[in-house]
Write an enzyme that holds these catalytic residues in place. Structure first.
Site, mmCIF file in Angstrom:
data_model
loop_
_atom_site.group_PDB
_atom_site.id
_atom_site.type_symbol
_atom_site.label_atom_id
_atom_site.label_comp_id
_atom_site.label_asym_id
_atom_site.label_seq_id
_atom_site.Cartn_x
_atom_site.Cartn_y
_atom_site.Cartn_z
ATOM 1 N N GLY A 99 -11.441 2.966 4.919
ATOM 2 C CA GLY A 99 -10.613 2.101 4.083
ATOM 3 C C GLY A 99 -9.731 2.872 3.113
ATOM 4 O O GLY A 99 -9.846 4.097 2.970
ATOM 5 N N HIS A 100 -8.890 2.137 2.411
ATOM 6 C CA HIS A 100 -7.939 2.791 1.494
ATOM 7 C C HIS A 100 -8.647 3.462 0.323
ATOM 8 O O HIS A 100 -9.623 2.971 -0.194
ATOM 9 C CB HIS A 100 -6.854 1.833 0.992
ATOM 10 C CG HIS A 100 -7.309 0.516 0.464
ATOM 11 N ND1 HIS A 100 -6.429 -0.453 0.071
ATOM 12 C CD2 HIS A 100 -8.541 -0.007 0.273
ATOM 13 C CE1 HIS A 100 -7.097 -1.497 -0.337
ATOM 14 N NE2 HIS A 100 -8.368 -1.256 -0.232
ATOM 15 N N ASN A 101 -8.114 4.623 -0.029
ATOM 16 C CA ASN A 101 -8.602 5.394 -1.174
ATOM 17 C C ASN A 101 -10.014 5.935 -1.014
ATOM 18 O O ASN A 101 -10.641 6.348 -1.995
ATOM 19 C CB ASN A 101 -8.475 4.573 -2.466
ATOM 20 C CG ASN A 101 -7.040 4.226 -2.762
ATOM 21 O OD1 ASN A 101 -6.571 3.128 -2.444
ATOM 22 N ND2 ASN A 101 -6.301 5.172 -3.295
ATOM 23 N N SER A 121 -12.172 2.891 -1.524
ATOM 24 C CA SER A 121 -12.464 3.623 -2.754
ATOM 25 C C SER A 121 -13.849 4.245 -2.802
ATOM 26 O O SER A 121 -14.296 4.677 -3.867
ATOM 27 C CB SER A 121 -12.283 2.717 -3.978
ATOM 28 O OG SER A 121 -10.957 2.252 -4.026
ATOM 29 N N GLN A 142 0.864 -1.175 0.000
ATOM 30 C CA GLN A 142 0.000 0.000 0.000
ATOM 31 C C GLN A 142 0.900 1.223 0.000
ATOM 32 O O GLN A 142 1.505 1.557 1.005
ATOM 33 C CB GLN A 142 -0.919 -0.026 1.224
ATOM 34 C CG GLN A 142 -1.724 -1.320 1.344
ATOM 35 C CD GLN A 142 -2.877 -1.388 0.363
ATOM 36 O OE1 GLN A 142 -3.761 -0.529 0.355
ATOM 37 N NE2 GLN A 142 -2.892 -2.401 -0.497
#
Lengths: 359, 359, 359
Positions: free
Chosen positions: B247-249, B267, B206
């Site tokens: 969460g990521h993004n 996302s 990541q």
């Protein structure tokens, strides 16, 4: 148990200390209580239910812990030494307490600990390496602040209370005697309070405290917010599991159980012995009566009466929820039956119309 | 407030600083804002709703904080000194800010703090005991890194931003001015990304960052993951409660509110001023429009239009969800009615059949 | 990636290391893999789906990462250097691993680290500042204990395993080789076990361990409880996201995925490759079969068969849940139709009654 070293006792001594009695050799020495699968000749293993009779037969356990009415359990196991007790679960707790006593912490303050000005540390407290204690805090006798834990300014840590490594108390937090705060739990953090004007969220300073009663246990990484104006209060003997969120100005009675990942929004009041199941939630400004139980994964959005069990989102009486859940599984059938009824009715009406024709 | 010491002001001074006006003795000194129940003669207590009139009558509060139209509230309370304000909630925030000013941190780096190579610390920063700051990080003026907090390598901590004890920033994290990270929060940790082949989960490194705008507040033990490739972005003025997962993004607009234990999968994009209620969730790769509100304990599995309120799992329009919930409580009755209809219809058909016989 | 510094490679070298091939200039140097939007002339950017073709056209990326069948994707992009791979997601993982290698930790124990008595530290371990390691723990070669992390007494940290800052292992915890514990995670904390008598909750000492297999990853602020008597076991290659709760005596198979904020109550067993979606829960003493998948925001209250997908609370077959959800949206219509049917039937009956009159 966190740090407990197993002792070794004669079975008769153990029986005496947990109000049980021995059938067989009271002189047998036991070192630990283990599962039937794991136990060896020096261990005691529990046998409480018929489902485990086969496991007991093949177990290497030196002795078995059994309930008073054990005849049907121990048939075919004659010759094993037995420790017979009245209240099995309670006996397990007591036996483990004897065989795996909680870790004893040597009194003293580690030289690397940072203790603020005006603090009062009673004789016998233990403060571990790199612990940080803010100005004006008081630690009562036997209090334990483990490595890297943080006690804010003006806090009170009651007699025999314990902070595990990395536990954090914000300023002004009060812990009752024997309260236990597990690693990563944060007690007394700011509540989620903002005054929004023109789309901007202005923080409402949170100036109340978090006050935990005696024998309260708070699990790893749980968060208990301080009050906004008044205090957040957790009643004596309440037990809080891991990753639980308790909002500002929540008040609970005695002996409440909050299971893992449950959460309570601001200003909600729980009565004595309320139970929130895992991942259950309670909305803000609600009242949950004494001994009420909220099922796992449910969400309380209205007040809950004492002595009731509720489930679902929004939570309703658990029996009604069970019927609802069962009916939901028949919804497809109901839909089909409704269609069939409509069709039959249409046919009837058509028939009626046709009937009318010949008249 | 975390560490704030109460000041003492004349009521008239206080009124001036919060755009209010005094009715009664402007010279009265007030030390704190407390609830009606807790307040004493040196305190100001809020009285905003008729439900609290009785509490006000018996309160020992020296002065009362009331809204402009207070005649019906203060009837029978003549003689009390009043601080009258236009926007009660906002006034509370401002009064608390005046009476309980945020803790002032003395500039300086504690001798036990570990500061990496190539760091840039502006004058006026405060770094507490046992804080650890990685190589190449920059702390702007007035930034506060409290005891035992961790700033990874190559991070940027904006002007006046604050990390409470035990807050953690992973490498490369960027905090805007005045961002506040509470104890135990982890910002910039790895997202949950794996490439699975043959049943083995291979970690996808990541390599994006977590970038938090100005005035963002992150509650205790919340987690905000770094981006996988691009960045995770939290818009300015957004407020995140305790135990929230981002969460990521994920990207959010301005002034978003994420209540306790809510979570957003990878996302997903939230518009400006979106609100997620407690324990609410949003699935991955979703879009939630500006000002949309997701009710507590709900789960967003499809995109949500701007200016809508949704509830349920999967979340739907909140009015539809309320009707659905009401109908669910009548499902048992519906089931019985359907059965009755079928029976009646069967009887009719039988009757029809019987009727046909005689013809 | 936490601490990884980007390298720089010729495209041909990179292709060789990830089993790909170059179309165009193999001598082009690439420093990083970035999104099409973020990439510059020194970067490689992924182009896997037609939806990104326009972004690719305007991207400043020096090279593109494309799947084998890329003709329709790269039409109009002739002249760009391409890295062509068979398994795009897997290639991303490998390329990132090459270009952003994980941080290398210099062997050695920081002078401020506190290492207990009787510990065994293999050559090559890294222990960061203010880390605390309890008596009798063993760290295998290449193990990394970062700043402020805590390893309890009698723990085992496997070869190449890594604790991020603020990770905590309670006494007796076992980590397999290459296990990775993110910041704030607490492994081996006490399970939630009490024997209640007369309204008082007596703690049942938790004397089992938490045992994590090789290549297990635990996300930030997750909590994995030790066993009550036996052990809590996480199977090899399992990946646990942030804020996940795993109760005492849970056992999982290999390669399990537990998404953010999911939770598993005590003594539940998960088979190999089970997936729990975000915020999903599993009740206690349940069995979830191999490869079963539990949808996000669902709650498993009964056993789940292998190779099934379930959803809802209580969780049922996901197809049945989808039909149920669709039907729920038609519940209002059903209610109206039922009323219409009742009315029609009543009319028919009345008509029948009226018909009878003239006879």
């Amino acid at each position: 148990v966190s740090g407990g070293e197993a002792g070794a006792l004669r079975l008769a001594e153990l029986a005496e200390r947990v109000d049980g009695r021995v059938e067989g050799d009271g002189g047998r020495r036991v070192r630990a209580l283990r599962t039937l699968a794991d136990a060896g000749p020096d261990d005691l293993a529990p046998l409480f239910a018929p489902a485990y009779r086969e496991a007991a037969r093949t177990s290497r356990a030196g002795a078995l812990l059994v309930p008073r009415e054990h005849a049907s359990l121990t048939r075919g196991l004659e010759g094993r030494d037995l420790l017979v007790v009245d209240h099995p679960q309670h006996a397990v707790a007591r036996i483990l307490g004897v065989l795996h006593p909680p870790r004893a912490f040597a009194p003293g303050v580690h030289p690397t600990a940072v203790v603020g000005e005006g603090c009062s540390l009673a004789p016998g407290v233990h403060v571990g390496p790199y612990a940080v204690i803010g100005d004006g805090s008081r630690l009562a006798g036997g209090a334990v602040v483990e490595a890297l834990a943080v006690v804010g300014r003006g806090c009170v840590v009651g007699e025999g209370a314990r902070l595990h490594p990395h536990a954090v108390l914000y300023d002004g937090t009060v812990l009752g005697p024997r309260a236990e705060i597990h690693s990563g739990a944060v007690v007394g953090g700011d509540g989620f309070g903002y005054a929004t004007r023109g789309g901007v969220h202005h923080k409402v300073p949170q100036v109340g405290r978090a006050v935990l009663g005696e024998d309260v246990e708070v699990g790893a990484n749980s968060t208990i917010d301080r009050g906004a104006l008044g205090d957040t209060v957790i009643g004596p003997g309440s037990k809080i599991d891991n990753l639980v969120q308790v909002g500002h100005n929540v008040t609970t009675g005695r002996g409440v159980l909050l299971c893992g990942q449950s959460g309570i929004a601001g200003s909600t009041t729980l009565g004595d012995h309320v139970v929130l199941g895992g991942q259950a939630g309670a909305g803000d400004h609600r009242r949950v009566g004494d001994r009420a139980q909220v099922a796992a994964s449910s969400a309380v959005l209205t007040d809950v009466a004492a002595d009731t069990k509720v489930a679902g989102t929004p939570a309703i009486d658990i029996r009604a929820w069970r019927r609802q859940t069962a009916l939901l599984r028949r919804l497809e059938t109901m839909s089909r039956r409704l269609k069939a009824v409509e069709k039959a009715l249409a046919a009837t009406e058509t028939a009626d119309d046709e009937e009318e024709e010949p008249r």
